[in-house]
Design an enzyme around this catalytic site. Sequence first.
Site, PDB file in Angstrom:
ATOM      1  CE1 TYR A  24      88.064  34.319  46.715  1.00 17.25           C
ATOM      2  CE2 TYR A  24      88.599  34.134  44.391  1.00 17.25           C
ATOM      3  CZ  TYR A  24      88.972  34.436  45.682  1.00 17.25           C
ATOM      4  OH  TYR A  24      90.254  34.843  45.935  1.00 17.25           O
ATOM      5  CE1 TYR A 152      93.263  37.820  46.590  1.00 15.68           C
ATOM      6  CE2 TYR A 152      94.670  38.081  44.656  1.00 15.68           C
ATOM      7  CZ  TYR A 152      93.912  37.277  45.495  1.00 15.68           C
ATOM      8  OH  TYR A 152      93.814  35.931  45.239  1.00 15.68           O
ATOM      9  CG  ASP A 253     101.627  40.928  44.319  1.00 15.42           C
ATOM     10  OD1 ASP A 253     101.782  40.504  43.160  1.00 15.42           O
ATOM     11  OD2 ASP A 253     100.708  40.540  45.063  1.00 15.42           O
ATOM     12  CE  LYS A 282      96.467  37.551  38.726  1.00 19.23           C
ATOM     13  NZ  LYS A 282      95.398  36.569  38.648  1.00 19.23           N
TER      14      LYS A 282
END
Length: 439
Positions: A24, A152, A253, A282
């Site tokens: 980003y 997200y 998720d 992760k």
Amino acid sequence: MNNSITPNWDELLDYDQEHIWHPYAKLPSTTPAIGVVKTQGSIITLSDGREVVDGMSSWWAALHGYNHPKIQQAMHDQIDTMPHIMFGGFTHEPAIELAKRLVKLSPEGLEKVFFVDSGSVAMEVAIKMAMQYWISLSRPGKNRLLSVNNAYHGDTFATMAICDPINGMHSLFSEVLPKHFFAPAPEMGFDIESNNDDIRDLRAVLENHHNEIAAVTIEPIVQGAGGMRFYRPDYLKQLRELCDEFDVLLIADEIATGFGRTGKLFACEWAGISPDILTLGKTLTGGHITLAATLATSKISATISSGEPGILAHGPTYMANPLACRAAIANIDVLLTAPWQDNIKRIETHFNEMLIPLKAIDGVKDVRVLGAIGVVELEKDHLGADIQGEALESGVWLRPFGKLIYTMPAYNIPQNQLNDLTTGLIKSVINVIQKSSQL
């Protein structure tokens, strides 16, 4: 690079700023990256020699801090024998052993494991599974998804399409993304007594469109990058019931919440539910190497395998990389033999004692804590960079996101470093808010 030669960090950082895209970020970068030369436990050593306490555990991943000796040893042992082998036509013991652990530990009914490289790809595979499931049942019209606002699920195209439609990147690519359905976000609050308006809104979408919807996607209990929002377990329980009632699949998720972050091994456990498809990433290797997984029920795998073309049409080159699988096995074993629940409670108690009082500060909109997650939400959304700089000067690494100043440290962070973390966070928030109010 020869390790005996001290690198010229000025030259390295200049090259980085000019040539390397960071997450980003613009290129050339307007905010130079910070050089790192070493990690150990919850300490990051910067290129200028400073040591800082890591408040981010590398975006949720480093559960046990950096360089955990048992995980490192497992990786050393594996790299000496087989760092990689293609998974097409071959298999290997690390993948099989890891699958056994995931099937045993995950919510009931998730018995089939597909290994991938990253969380976004794990969600891509979950979406593909859901779509192919209905195609195999000769119901190709069920080809859209239902997500919620503030969601997200990743940065790839299929996952961007089910992220929050207003914030993030969804609006940027709205003309080229698939069109899916969205319901209002779950009402904020883990312990609240809700009037269930959010569930009624969700039900309305399902009532009107269930013949088009393949699956509902949800981040259990914690909406992460879409706002660090915590919501009640009963919402998740009712969502599971709605999916069953309207014959749609449920994709959970758990890429950010899996393996203990909220105080349960999986956030789904707060509601006592099992999804049809579960994604992990992760935390899977404890932040040592990239790996993710998509788990599904036997019903889903049997349906896909008996349909046309009878295969799950996906296959990453580095799927089930042996080195990563071995790291994941060691990571899970370290977690399960550690007092991780006690550590999560210790961190949660500390965050409640230290961070909650920030609610009284003008300029702070909210403070919320759940498990080993602490969030300070500001009134203004442009102070993050200054707070990050102030925290760094205080010896703490934070990575604010908009109005959100948040932290999720390693579970085994020593208490003195946890104290330093919250002291630096609090100081930086107060100082920057005060400076901004004087402008």
